[in-house]
Every structure is written in C-alpha cells, then in structure tokens.
Design a protein around this motif. Structure first.
Motif, mmCIF file in Angstrom:
data_model
loop_
_atom_site.group_PDB
_atom_site.id
_atom_site.type_symbol
_atom_site.label_atom_id
_atom_site.label_comp_id
_atom_site.label_asym_id
_atom_site.label_seq_id
_atom_site.Cartn_x
_atom_site.Cartn_y
_atom_site.Cartn_z
ATOM 1 N N ASP A 144 15.855 38.738 11.178
ATOM 2 C CA ASP A 144 16.354 40.113 11.004
ATOM 3 C C ASP A 144 17.579 40.628 11.901
ATOM 4 O O ASP A 144 18.430 41.258 11.148
ATOM 5 N N ALA A 145 17.601 40.108 13.025
ATOM 6 C CA ALA A 145 18.548 40.579 13.820
ATOM 7 C C ALA A 145 19.887 39.844 13.349
ATOM 8 O O ALA A 145 20.877 40.291 13.265
ATOM 9 N N ARG A 146 19.897 38.400 12.746
ATOM 10 C CA ARG A 146 20.892 37.993 12.180
ATOM 11 C C ARG A 146 21.466 38.574 10.968
ATOM 12 O O ARG A 146 22.542 38.561 10.486
ATOM 13 N N LYS A 147 20.527 39.123 10.115
ATOM 14 C CA LYS A 147 20.855 39.905 8.946
ATOM 15 C C LYS A 147 21.482 40.910 9.242
ATOM 16 O O LYS A 147 22.493 41.413 8.428
ATOM 17 N N LYS A 148 21.433 41.759 10.316
ATOM 18 C CA LYS A 148 22.060 42.729 10.480
ATOM 19 C C LYS A 148 23.369 42.614 10.855
ATOM 20 O O LYS A 148 24.179 43.759 11.189
ATOM 21 N N GLN A 149 23.612 41.604 11.713
ATOM 22 C CA GLN A 149 24.968 41.337 12.144
ATOM 23 C C GLN A 149 25.912 41.415 11.096
ATOM 24 O O GLN A 149 25.685 40.699 10.142
ATOM 25 N N ARG A 150 27.345 41.879 11.323
ATOM 26 C CA ARG A 150 28.146 41.816 10.463
ATOM 27 C C ARG A 150 29.521 40.933 11.081
ATOM 28 O O ARG A 150 29.940 41.393 12.060
ATOM 29 N N VAL A 151 29.885 40.152 10.242
ATOM 30 C CA VAL A 151 31.045 39.277 10.952
ATOM 31 C C VAL A 151 32.266 40.083 10.316
ATOM 32 O O VAL A 151 32.562 40.106 9.254
#
Length: 182
Positions: free
Chosen positions: A81-88
């Motif tokens: 879930d934390a990776r999904k919320k990250q924006r590159v």
C-alpha cells in the motif's frame, strides 16, 4: 511448530530467541509479565501461535505471542500500500534556442503546462551556439518570460544559470492548495 524464521535482522521467532528472560505480551495485547522464554514458548505452543521478539533491545526484551504468518502477510500488505501511494517525479526536458520564434515558444510553453499538470518537473535548457553565449542576458530574459507564462502552475526550483554552453532552469509543479487559491 515453526522454527528458524526471521522477519528481518532484528526480529527472532520461537527457538531463535536468545534471551533467557523476556517480557511476554499475550495475543490479546495483555501483559503476561517477565518470565523465562521457554515458559513463553510453551504458552504460545498451547495456543498454536508463535513467540516473536518484537523489541530485542529493551531490558528485558519484549516478546509477543502472535500468528507469525498473519503478521508477515499484514506487513507485506502495508508495504505494498505504501508503494502504491508513492509518486515518482520525472524531470522532462525542453530545449529552446535564443532565436526561437513566438509560435515555437508557445508550443514549448504548452508542453511544459502538460508536464506540470501531470506532476512532473520541467528542465528548460536554453542552448547557445557560437557567439550567442556572449548575450547571456537575452537568454536569461527568455527563461524569465517562459517562467512568467507558467507562473500559475509552476514554482521556480532552480534559477536560470549558465552551465557550459547552456542556460538551465528547473520548474516544479505548484502544490495543489496554492493552485486552487488563485
């Protein structure tokens, strides 16, 4: 009985726990007190659960009775879930020249607007050829005019500065709260 499983370098499970005594916390979160690790292991086995060392550096170490597999699954789910919320954030580069025509300039501005609205940063590279570099102030004025066209959408992260034969300026998207306020 589960053996030799380590969540990470610090957490130990069941027979992996090295301490003699530990503060044992039950599966319901209730403190069972300080007792030998073997006693805590016995209680965990009776409940069909694992004894996990959650705070190895505490005095005495804290061990919790829990379902290790469920805990590991929840941890991986949280990380996902934390990776999904990250924006590159990407940096898109626009190259212009000092003698750019007005229409071409407006095309570059529209491209920059699109990049900024997508949440990307824009690197504006003004390329000088030959003796054009001696008129760096004209390039600076062009960069500032470019920024003024995008002022409502962008903040200047890096002022226009000459680097070799190029003048570089970096624009970042304006935070959403500031955009709505305009």
């Amino acid at each position: 009985m589960r053996r030799w499983r380590i969540i990470n370098k610090d957490l130990r499970v069941n027979e992996e726990i090295r301490a003699r005594e530990a503060r044992i916390v039950g599966s319901d979160g209730q403190q069972l007190g300080i007792m030998p690790v073997k006693e805590g292991l016995r209680i965990a086995m009776e409940q069909g659960l694992d004894l996990v060392e959650v705070a190895p550096h505490a005095k005495p170490p804290v061990c919790r009775i829990m379902d290790y597999g469920k805990y590991k699954y929840e941890q991986s789910k949280r990380e996902r879930d934390a990776r999904k919320k990250q924006r590159v954030i990407n940096i898109k580069e626009l190259k212009i020249r000092p003698g750019i025509e007005e229409h071409d300039f407006q095309v570059k501005v529209r491209s920059a607007q699109r990049f900024l609205s997508d949440g990307d940063k824009v690197k504006v590279t003004l390329m000088f050829r030959g003796r054009e570099i001696s008129h760096a102030e004209l390039g600076h004025n062009l960069c500032m005019r470019f920024y003024q066209q995008l002022e409502k959408q962008a903040i200047m992260e890096k002022e226009p500065r000459v680097e070799g034969r190029n003048m570089i300026m970096i624009l970042a998207p304006r935070p959403q709260e500031q955009v709505k306020g305009d």
